[in-house]
Design a protein around this motif. Structure first.
Motif, PDB file in Angstrom:
ATOM      1  N   SER A 116     -16.714 -13.768 -26.305  1.00 57.77           N
ATOM      2  CA  SER A 116     -15.445 -14.381 -26.702  1.00 57.77           C
ATOM      3  C   SER A 116     -15.433 -14.554 -28.209  1.00 57.77           C
ATOM      4  CB  SER A 116     -15.260 -15.733 -25.991  1.00 57.77           C
ATOM      5  OG  SER A 116     -13.976 -16.273 -26.258  1.00 57.77           O
ATOM      6  N   ARG A 117     -14.389 -15.216 -28.735  1.00 57.42           N
ATOM      7  CA  ARG A 117     -14.357 -15.648 -30.122  1.00 57.42           C
ATOM      8  C   ARG A 117     -14.855 -17.092 -30.170  1.00 57.42           C
ATOM      9  NH1 ARG A 117     -13.453 -11.998 -34.434  1.00 57.42           N
ATOM     10  NH2 ARG A 117     -11.963 -10.419 -33.737  1.00 57.42           N
ATOM     11  N   ALA A 118     -15.631 -17.418 -31.162  1.00 59.29           N
ATOM     12  CA  ALA A 118     -16.184 -18.764 -31.267  1.00 59.29           C
ATOM     13  C   ALA A 118     -15.061 -19.799 -31.299  1.00 59.29           C
ATOM     14  CB  ALA A 118     -17.043 -18.891 -32.512  1.00 59.29           C
ATOM     15  N   GLY A 119     -15.064 -20.699 -30.313  1.00 56.89           N
ATOM     16  CA  GLY A 119     -14.069 -21.772 -30.274  1.00 56.89           C
ATOM     17  C   GLY A 119     -12.674 -21.334 -29.895  1.00 56.89           C
ATOM     18  N   ARG A 120     -12.501 -20.071 -29.463  1.00 57.84           N
ATOM     19  CA  ARG A 120     -11.173 -19.562 -29.124  1.00 57.84           C
ATOM     20  C   ARG A 120     -11.252 -18.819 -27.780  1.00 57.84           C
ATOM     21  NH1 ARG A 120     -11.251 -22.020 -33.215  1.00 57.84           N
ATOM     22  NH2 ARG A 120     -10.084 -21.690 -35.151  1.00 57.84           N
ATOM     23  N   ASP A 121     -10.556 -19.304 -26.753  1.00 59.65           N
ATOM     24  CA  ASP A 121     -10.450 -18.482 -25.554  1.00 59.65           C
ATOM     25  C   ASP A 121      -9.352 -17.445 -25.802  1.00 59.65           C
ATOM     26  OD1 ASP A 121      -7.954 -19.684 -25.132  1.00 59.65           O
ATOM     27  OD2 ASP A 121      -8.724 -21.099 -23.642  1.00 59.65           O
ATOM     28  N   ARG A 122      -9.052 -16.635 -24.827  1.00 63.21           N
ATOM     29  CA  ARG A 122      -8.134 -15.519 -25.072  1.00 63.21           C
ATOM     30  C   ARG A 122      -6.704 -15.972 -25.329  1.00 63.21           C
ATOM     31  NH1 ARG A 122      -8.294 -11.470 -20.387  1.00 63.21           N
ATOM     32  NH2 ARG A 122      -6.530 -10.562 -21.508  1.00 63.21           N
ATOM     33  N   ILE A 123      -6.387 -17.214 -25.032  1.00 64.86           N
ATOM     34  CA  ILE A 123      -5.028 -17.723 -25.238  1.00 64.86           C
ATOM     35  C   ILE A 123      -4.757 -18.051 -26.699  1.00 64.86           C
ATOM     36  CG2 ILE A 123      -3.419 -19.591 -24.656  1.00 64.86           C
ATOM     37  CD1 ILE A 123      -4.849 -19.862 -21.987  1.00 64.86           C
ATOM     38  N   VAL A 124      -5.750 -18.549 -27.405  1.00 64.51           N
ATOM     39  CA  VAL A 124      -5.551 -19.149 -28.732  1.00 64.51           C
ATOM     40  C   VAL A 124      -5.369 -18.092 -29.818  1.00 64.51           C
ATOM     41  CG1 VAL A 124      -6.534 -20.673 -30.481  1.00 64.51           C
ATOM     42  CG2 VAL A 124      -6.888 -21.162 -28.041  1.00 64.51           C
ATOM     43  N   ASP A 125      -4.271 -18.207 -30.582  1.00 59.32           N
ATOM     44  CA  ASP A 125      -3.992 -17.313 -31.701  1.00 59.32           C
ATOM     45  C   ASP A 125      -4.550 -17.832 -33.019  1.00 59.32           C
ATOM     46  OD1 ASP A 125      -2.544 -15.512 -30.148  1.00 59.32           O
ATOM     47  OD2 ASP A 125      -0.641 -16.538 -30.495  1.00 59.32           O
ATOM     48  N   ALA A 126      -4.502 -19.136 -33.226  1.00 56.37           N
ATOM     49  CA  ALA A 126      -4.763 -19.744 -34.533  1.00 56.37           C
ATOM     50  C   ALA A 126      -6.125 -19.326 -35.103  1.00 56.37           C
ATOM     51  CB  ALA A 126      -4.686 -21.265 -34.421  1.00 56.37           C
ATOM     52  N   GLN A 131     -12.761 -15.845 -36.780  1.00 53.58           N
ATOM     53  CA  GLN A 131     -13.915 -16.414 -36.080  1.00 53.58           C
ATOM     54  C   GLN A 131     -14.906 -15.318 -35.673  1.00 53.58           C
ATOM     55  OE1 GLN A 131     -14.068 -19.738 -36.048  1.00 53.58           O
ATOM     56  NE2 GLN A 131     -12.105 -19.527 -37.110  1.00 53.58           N
ATOM     57  N   PRO A 132     -16.197 -15.621 -35.722  1.00 50.37           N
ATOM     58  CA  PRO A 132     -17.175 -14.654 -35.235  1.00 50.37           C
ATOM     59  C   PRO A 132     -17.100 -14.536 -33.717  1.00 50.37           C
ATOM     60  CG  PRO A 132     -18.254 -16.732 -35.689  1.00 50.37           C
ATOM     61  CD  PRO A 132     -16.831 -16.880 -36.165  1.00 50.37           C
ATOM     62  N   PHE A 133     -17.686 -13.507 -33.198  1.00 51.97           N
ATOM     63  CA  PHE A 133     -17.804 -13.383 -31.745  1.00 51.97           C
ATOM     64  C   PHE A 133     -18.946 -14.275 -31.272  1.00 51.97           C
ATOM     65  CE2 PHE A 133     -15.729  -9.423 -32.912  1.00 51.97           C
ATOM     66  CZ  PHE A 133     -14.754  -9.299 -31.929  1.00 51.97           C
ATOM     67  N   VAL A 134     -18.774 -14.840 -30.091  1.00 55.54           N
ATOM     68  CA  VAL A 134     -19.851 -15.579 -29.449  1.00 55.54           C
ATOM     69  C   VAL A 134     -20.246 -14.814 -28.192  1.00 55.54           C
ATOM     70  CG1 VAL A 134     -18.227 -17.077 -28.189  1.00 55.54           C
ATOM     71  CG2 VAL A 134     -20.596 -17.798 -28.520  1.00 55.54           C
ATOM     72  N   VAL A 135     -21.547 -14.616 -28.019  1.00 56.74           N
ATOM     73  CA  VAL A 135     -22.075 -13.809 -26.915  1.00 56.74           C
ATOM     74  C   VAL A 135     -23.033 -14.668 -26.106  1.00 56.74           C
ATOM     75  CG1 VAL A 135     -23.334 -11.718 -26.288  1.00 56.74           C
ATOM     76  CG2 VAL A 135     -21.887 -11.734 -28.338  1.00 56.74           C
ATOM     77  N   HIS A 136     -22.764 -14.821 -24.821  1.00 50.51           N
ATOM     78  CA  HIS A 136     -23.645 -15.573 -23.933  1.00 50.51           C
ATOM     79  C   HIS A 136     -24.606 -14.611 -23.242  1.00 50.51           C
ATOM     80  CE1 HIS A 136     -21.335 -19.609 -23.418  1.00 50.51           C
ATOM     81  NE2 HIS A 136     -21.329 -19.182 -24.666  1.00 50.51           N
ATOM     82  N   VAL A 137     -25.880 -14.993 -23.227  1.00 50.24           N
ATOM     83  CA  VAL A 137     -26.926 -14.124 -22.706  1.00 50.24           C
ATOM     84  C   VAL A 137     -27.773 -14.874 -21.683  1.00 50.24           C
ATOM     85  CG1 VAL A 137     -28.891 -12.657 -23.311  1.00 50.24           C
ATOM     86  CG2 VAL A 137     -27.026 -12.970 -24.954  1.00 50.24           C
ATOM     87  N   ALA A 138     -28.041 -14.222 -20.551  1.00 49.51           N
ATOM     88  CA  ALA A 138     -28.971 -14.757 -19.555  1.00 49.51           C
ATOM     89  C   ALA A 138     -30.241 -13.920 -19.618  1.00 49.51           C
ATOM     90  CB  ALA A 138     -28.353 -14.690 -18.162  1.00 49.51           C
ATOM     91  N   HIS A 139     -31.382 -14.570 -19.868  1.00 46.06           N
ATOM     92  CA  HIS A 139     -32.648 -13.864 -20.004  1.00 46.06           C
ATOM     93  C   HIS A 139     -33.365 -13.780 -18.668  1.00 46.06           C
ATOM     94  CE1 HIS A 139     -32.625 -13.562 -24.420  1.00 46.06           C
ATOM     95  NE2 HIS A 139     -31.978 -14.718 -24.380  1.00 46.06           N
ATOM     96  N   ALA A 140     -34.255 -12.817 -18.567  1.00 44.68           N
ATOM     97  CA  ALA A 140     -34.974 -12.577 -17.319  1.00 44.68           C
ATOM     98  C   ALA A 140     -35.800 -13.778 -16.886  1.00 44.68           C
ATOM     99  CB  ALA A 140     -35.870 -11.349 -17.469  1.00 44.68           C
ATOM    100  N   ASP A 141     -36.216 -14.612 -17.862  1.00 43.90           N
ATOM    101  CA  ASP A 141     -37.019 -15.786 -17.519  1.00 43.90           C
ATOM    102  C   ASP A 141     -36.170 -17.009 -17.161  1.00 43.90           C
ATOM    103  OD1 ASP A 141     -35.981 -16.557 -19.946  1.00 43.90           O
ATOM    104  OD2 ASP A 141     -37.905 -16.629 -21.000  1.00 43.90           O
ATOM    105  N   GLY A 142     -34.852 -16.814 -17.062  1.00 41.41           N
ATOM    106  CA  GLY A 142     -33.964 -17.904 -16.670  1.00 41.41           C
ATOM    107  C   GLY A 142     -33.303 -18.627 -17.822  1.00 41.41           C
ATOM    108  N   ARG A 143     -33.742 -18.369 -19.055  1.00 43.03           N
ATOM    109  CA  ARG A 143     -33.125 -19.018 -20.210  1.00 43.03           C
ATOM    110  C   ARG A 143     -31.708 -18.505 -20.429  1.00 43.03           C
ATOM    111  NH1 ARG A 143     -34.587 -17.490 -24.827  1.00 43.03           N
ATOM    112  NH2 ARG A 143     -35.761 -15.638 -24.145  1.00 43.03           N
ATOM    113  N   GLU A 144     -30.879 -19.378 -20.978  1.00 41.60           N
ATOM    114  CA  GLU A 144     -29.540 -18.996 -21.428  1.00 41.60           C
ATOM    115  C   GLU A 144     -29.481 -19.168 -22.938  1.00 41.60           C
ATOM    116  OE1 GLU A 144     -26.345 -19.770 -17.975  1.00 41.60           O
ATOM    117  OE2 GLU A 144     -27.096 -21.597 -18.927  1.00 41.60           O
ATOM    118  N   GLU A 145     -28.735 -18.286 -23.592  1.00 37.21           N
ATOM    119  CA  GLU A 145     -28.674 -18.316 -25.051  1.00 37.21           C
ATOM    120  C   GLU A 145     -27.256 -17.994 -25.512  1.00 37.21           C
ATOM    121  OE1 GLU A 145     -31.141 -16.387 -28.842  1.00 37.21           O
ATOM    122  OE2 GLU A 145     -31.258 -15.462 -26.856  1.00 37.21           O
TER     123      GLU A 145
END
Length: 457
Positions: A116-126, A131-145
């Motif tokens: 997504s965009r940092a602090g912006r869901d797909r609805i928000v124009d402002a 804003q940079p992209f924010v990327v959510h990652v699930a690691h093989a050991d169960g961690r989220e980042e």
């Protein structure tokens, strides 16, 4: 985060396959930082799952120039350009060394679960584009980042989402319940366990592309082996058999691709496979230890022991849901690219080389490349992906002249007609329809050795 800070962030590349690693190589060449996130444990994880399948492109057509430059100082030697690698060769001799030289810029066991965009869901124009992209990652050991990126290049492919047997695009009734007898991959018949599963059995092969050709040829070889007596394939086609069914043959500018179709034709001509045409699967029913395929028209085929579904792939767009992507409603490919690859209209296998212009979206800085960019369309070549990422990385680096320049000539398949069309023998196709051969497909007689007509004839 201000614009300057955003420019210092890495470009996140999703997938350490051929297109993803090529994108990373181009980023390094441009002095930009890549961060490749791969869900699998090794480079080319998806390619390794079809390691037994030989490519119809030569080594000279499946390595990227920027990647070769990155590899050269390590002593890497490019395999003989005119030879044909298997998927396993490609992964071990090219993709893994490339990932190794990229080092910590490639992370394995890292599955992207959202972008997504940092602090912006797909609805928000402002202030969205700032804003940079924010990327959510699930690691093989169960961690989220949570990671931040200046741009995102999705090269995750389509391997994980094969299309079902059902002609409507939905699984056939009973398809999931028959999962123990249904596979969506070309079987590795050199594997003893897999070989015993198909040897002496009657197997339905659903599909009409290169993968189906490969499966038919492999089953034909098995039927001729000492341990394969009684092996029989039933080739299920949703359309009739016409001049283009078996590919371009000798007219294909990739000879090995043309040879696949000729091998499939030989399997039918020699009696190792029976072709069932105009059959659109509606249900798969269990009958004791066997399966019966039922068509939309009520036809019921003779029982089979196994079913191989090779009806193509489709993109997983679920983790991109918060991005503003402009995708064709049919192919799920970028709207500017879709007309070039649409199998309902596409003729003779020619795709105009394309880059950032055709692959851009309203969400500036987000790109789908490689197989993912084609959505549900078939006939993708590695060369196409390499040109895509070259152009996109040039645009990210601000070199718009290079980004807009076409640096690739693609080989033609020698095949006429759109794969997405239903057979309509009573309907004339005008010359404006884009076909390059006779306007009405001519059905060919099975069991003959006459060559299929092609664009080159």
């Amino acid at each position: 985060m201000n614009a300057t800070a955003t420019q210092q962030l890495p470009v996140v590349v999703i997938g350490a396959g051929p297109a993803g690693l090529a994108a990373a190589a181009h980023l390094v060449e441009r002095g930009l930082e890549p961060l490749v996130l791969e869900a699998g444990a090794k480079a080319g994880a998806a390619v390794r799952e079809w390691s037994h399948v030989r490519l119809f492109s030569t080594w000279g057509e499946v390595t990227d120039p920027a990647a070769e430059k990155l590899l050269a100082p390590t002593g890497w030697v490019k395999p003989e350009a005119t030879t044909y690698p298997t998927g396993g060769d490609w992964a071990v001799r090219y993709l893994q060394p490339l990932a190794d030289i990229l080092g910590d810029q490639v992370r394995f066991g890292a599955r992207v679960t959202g972008v997504s965009r940092a602090g912006r869901d797909r609805i928000v124009d402002a202030d969205r584009q700032a804003q940079p992209f924010v990327v959510h990652v699930a690691h093989a050991d169960g961690r989220e980042e949570r990671l931040f990126a200046r741009a995102v290049i999705d090269a995750s492919g389509t391997w994980s989402t094969p299309s079902p047997a059902g002609a409507s695009g939905l699984p056939a009734l009973g398809e999931k319940a028959a999962a123990d007898r249904v596979t969506y991959r070309v079987p590795d018949l050199d594997d003893p366990a897999v070989r015993s599963r198909f040897a002496g059995k009657r197997t339905a092969v659903i599909g009409s592309g290169a993968s189906a050709f490969t499966a038919l040829a492999s089953l034909a070889d098995l039927s001729k082996a000492e341990d394969g007596a009684g092996t029989k394939a039933v080739w299920i086609l949703r359309r009739g058999i016409s001049g283009s069914t078996f590919g371009g043959g000798t007219a294909d500018q990739l000879p090995a691709r043309g040879a696949l179709g000729l091998a499939a034709k030989a399997a039918v001509d020699e009696g190792h496979a029976d072709a069932v045409t105009g059959f659109r699967t509606e249900a798969i029913e269990r009958h004791g230890e066997q399966l019966v395929l039922v068509g939309e028209d009520g036809r019921r085929l003779d029982p089979v022991d196994e079913v191989i579904v090779l009806t193509g792939f489709r993109p997983d767009l679920s983790f991109l849901d918060e991005l503003r992507l402009d995708l064709d409603e049919r192919l799920q490919a970028p709207v500017e690219l879709a007309p070039l690859i649409d199998p309902n209209q596409h003729s003779c296998g020619t795709v105009y080389p394309h880059g950032v212009k055709e692959l851009s979206h309203p969400e500036e800085g987000a790109y789908l490349v490689g197989m993912k960019s084609y959505g549900r369309a078939p006939t993708f070549l590695a060369l196409t992906g390499y040109e895509q990422v070259r152009s996109i990385v040039a645009a990210i680096a601000g070199d718009h002249e290079s980004a807009e320049r076409v640096e690739l000539v693609l080989p033609e398949t020698g095949v006429c007609g759109g794969a997405g069309l239903f057979d309509q023998p009573d309907t004339e196709q005008s010359a404006e329809g884009g076909g390059c051969c006779a306007p009405t497909p001519a059905l060919i007689q099975l069991g003959t050795s006459s060559p299929a007509p092609s664009c080159g004839s």
